[in-house]
Design a protein around this motif. Structure first.
Motif, short mmCIF file in Angstrom:
data_model
loop_
_atom_site.label_atom_id
_atom_site.label_comp_id
_atom_site.label_asym_id
_atom_site.label_seq_id
_atom_site.Cartn_x
_atom_site.Cartn_y
_atom_site.Cartn_z
N GLU A 1 0.83 -1.21 0.00
CA GLU A 1 0.00 0.00 0.00
C GLU A 1 0.86 1.26 0.00
O GLU A 1 0.47 2.29 -0.55
CB GLU A 1 -0.93 0.00 1.22
CG GLU A 1 -1.95 -1.13 1.23
CD GLU A 1 -2.85 -1.07 2.45
OE1 GLU A 1 -2.94 0.02 3.07
OE2 GLU A 1 -3.46 -2.10 2.79
N TYR A 2 2.03 1.17 0.62
CA TYR A 2 2.91 2.34 0.70
C TYR A 2 3.89 2.44 -0.47
O TYR A 2 4.52 3.48 -0.65
CB TYR A 2 3.69 2.31 2.02
CG TYR A 2 2.84 2.63 3.22
CD1 TYR A 2 2.31 3.90 3.42
CD2 TYR A 2 2.54 1.66 4.16
CE1 TYR A 2 1.52 4.20 4.52
CE2 TYR A 2 1.76 1.94 5.27
CZ TYR A 2 1.25 3.21 5.44
OH TYR A 2 0.47 3.50 6.53
N LEU A 3 4.03 1.37 -1.25
CA LEU A 3 4.96 1.40 -2.37
C LEU A 3 4.33 2.09 -3.58
O LEU A 3 3.19 1.82 -3.94
CB LEU A 3 5.35 -0.02 -2.78
CG LEU A 3 6.53 -0.68 -2.07
CD1 LEU A 3 6.75 -2.07 -2.65
CD2 LEU A 3 7.80 0.15 -2.19
N ALA A 4 5.11 2.96 -4.21
CA ALA A 4 4.68 3.57 -5.46
C ALA A 4 4.84 2.55 -6.58
O ALA A 4 5.56 1.56 -6.45
CB ALA A 4 5.53 4.81 -5.75
N ILE A 5 4.15 2.76 -7.70
CA ILE A 5 4.32 1.89 -8.86
C ILE A 5 5.79 1.94 -9.28
O ILE A 5 6.37 3.01 -9.42
CB ILE A 5 3.42 2.33 -10.03
CG1 ILE A 5 1.94 2.28 -9.61
CG2 ILE A 5 3.66 1.44 -11.24
CD1 ILE A 5 1.44 0.91 -9.25
N GLY A 6 6.37 0.78 -9.47
CA GLY A 6 7.79 0.71 -9.79
C GLY A 6 8.67 0.60 -8.56
O GLY A 6 9.88 0.40 -8.67
N GLY B 1 -1.86 -13.52 -12.03
CA GLY B 1 -2.83 -12.78 -12.83
C GLY B 1 -4.17 -13.48 -12.78
O GLY B 1 -4.66 -13.82 -11.70
N CYS B 2 -4.74 -13.71 -13.93
CA CYS B 2 -6.06 -14.34 -14.04
C CYS B 2 -6.10 -15.70 -13.33
O CYS B 2 -5.19 -16.51 -13.47
CB CYS B 2 -6.42 -14.52 -15.51
SG CYS B 2 -7.95 -15.43 -15.79
N VAL B 3 -7.18 -15.92 -12.57
CA VAL B 3 -7.36 -17.19 -11.88
C VAL B 3 -8.61 -17.92 -12.38
O VAL B 3 -9.11 -18.83 -11.72
CB VAL B 3 -7.45 -16.98 -10.35
CG1 VAL B 3 -6.12 -16.52 -9.80
CG2 VAL B 3 -8.56 -16.00 -9.99
N VAL C 1 2.56 -7.49 -8.42
CA VAL C 1 4.01 -7.36 -8.36
C VAL C 1 4.67 -8.24 -9.41
O VAL C 1 4.07 -9.19 -9.92
CB VAL C 1 4.57 -7.75 -6.97
CG1 VAL C 1 3.92 -6.94 -5.86
CG2 VAL C 1 4.42 -9.25 -6.72
N LYS C 2 5.90 -7.90 -9.72
CA LYS C 2 6.75 -8.75 -10.55
C LYS C 2 7.88 -9.24 -9.64
O LYS C 2 8.62 -8.44 -9.07
CB LYS C 2 7.34 -7.94 -11.71
CG LYS C 2 8.35 -8.73 -12.54
CD LYS C 2 8.98 -7.84 -13.61
CE LYS C 2 10.03 -8.60 -14.40
NZ LYS C 2 10.70 -7.71 -15.41
N ILE D 1 3.84 -3.40 -9.68
CA ILE D 1 3.49 -3.04 -11.06
C ILE D 1 2.03 -2.60 -11.20
O ILE D 1 1.60 -2.18 -12.28
CB ILE D 1 3.76 -4.22 -12.02
CG1 ILE D 1 2.95 -5.45 -11.62
CG2 ILE D 1 5.25 -4.54 -12.06
CD1 ILE D 1 3.09 -6.62 -12.59
N ALA D 2 1.27 -2.69 -10.14
CA ALA D 2 -0.14 -2.25 -10.22
C ALA D 2 -0.64 -1.85 -8.84
O ALA D 2 -0.08 -2.25 -7.82
CB ALA D 2 -1.01 -3.36 -10.76
#
Length: 230
Positions: free
Chosen positions: A148-153, A179-181, A197-198, A229-230
């Motif tokens: 929640e505290y991490l910015a994208i990237g 991703g999709c489940v 995340v990646k 990443i999102a």
């Protein structure tokens, strides 16, 4: 402790960051201080608290039932002699309260395998420490909070020191990287789930021989990292 993440971020007025590093180890200063009671190598009071918690190791050792002690030794220490250790503690404390690391070591040593006694003692002391500080509970709460505290990237890096922590981190990152489940037979995605995340560490990163040579306590360190990443 890292469980204070939200409190610290609020105090500093910070809403997002580009990186978070969790080093889950106990500091060498604390381990080497006999009065903190973390190690069976030094005689001192049975404390093991990292903060100002009311619960300490002495309370656990002298008040937990045999079943409760065996459970934490098995769950947090992954110790084969968990039941024997719990049984001998409960017997010994009936005669005299166990209030020091040396006393606990004396009680436990006779029921542990001679060839791996120190390793077993380390696991049993670790289990008590984890219970005192609720370490796994705090980790379970702070991992999703960190995203929640991490910015994208932004990057999340976690260094753990025993298998319980590492497995928890590994499962968390793997789950957030999904991703999709939807069932495979669905022609199109209807769940709408996207990876958050990646994972940057396909395999856990371990210390090199050179690092271990310079710092033997790094031997059990395990590092995993991911990018939001999102």
């Amino acid at each position: 402790t890292f469980g204070r993440l939200s409190e610290v971020m609020e105090e500093l007025g910070i809403k997002q960051v580009d990186g978070i590093l969790f080093d889950l180890g106990v500091s060498s200063h604390q381990i080497d201080s006999p009065r903190r009671g973390f190690s069976f190598m030094h005689d001192g009071p049975l404390d093991m608290r990292m903060g100002d918690d009311v619960l300490n190791a002495e309370t656990i050792v002298n008040t937990y039932s045999e079943k409760e002690l065996a459970l934490i030794f098995r769950k947090y220490g992954e110790e084969r002699a968990a039941s024997r250790a719990a049984r001998v503690i409960c017997r010994a404390r009936q005669e005299k309260r166990i209030d020091s690391t040396e006393r606990l070591r004396e009680v436990l040593s006779p029921v542990l395998p001679p060839g791996s006694r120190n390793a077993s003692l380390a696991r049993l002391f670790q289990a008590i420490r984890i219970e005192v500080n609720r370490e796994l509970e705090q980790l379970e709460k702070v991992l999703p909070l960190s995203l929640e505290y991490l910015a994208i990237g932004g990057r999340l890096v976690v260094i753990s020191y025993h298998s319980l922590e590492d497995r928890m981190v590994k499962r968390f990152l793997a789950e957030k990287a999904k991703g999709c489940v939807c069932p495979k037979e669905f022609p199109v995605c209807v769940c709408g789930r996207k990876p958050e995340v990646k994972v940057l560490t396909k395999k856990v990163v371990k210390p090199s021989d050179e690092e271990i040579k310079n710092n033997s306590r790094a031997r059990s360190a395990r590092m995993r990292a991911a990018e939001k990443i999102a």
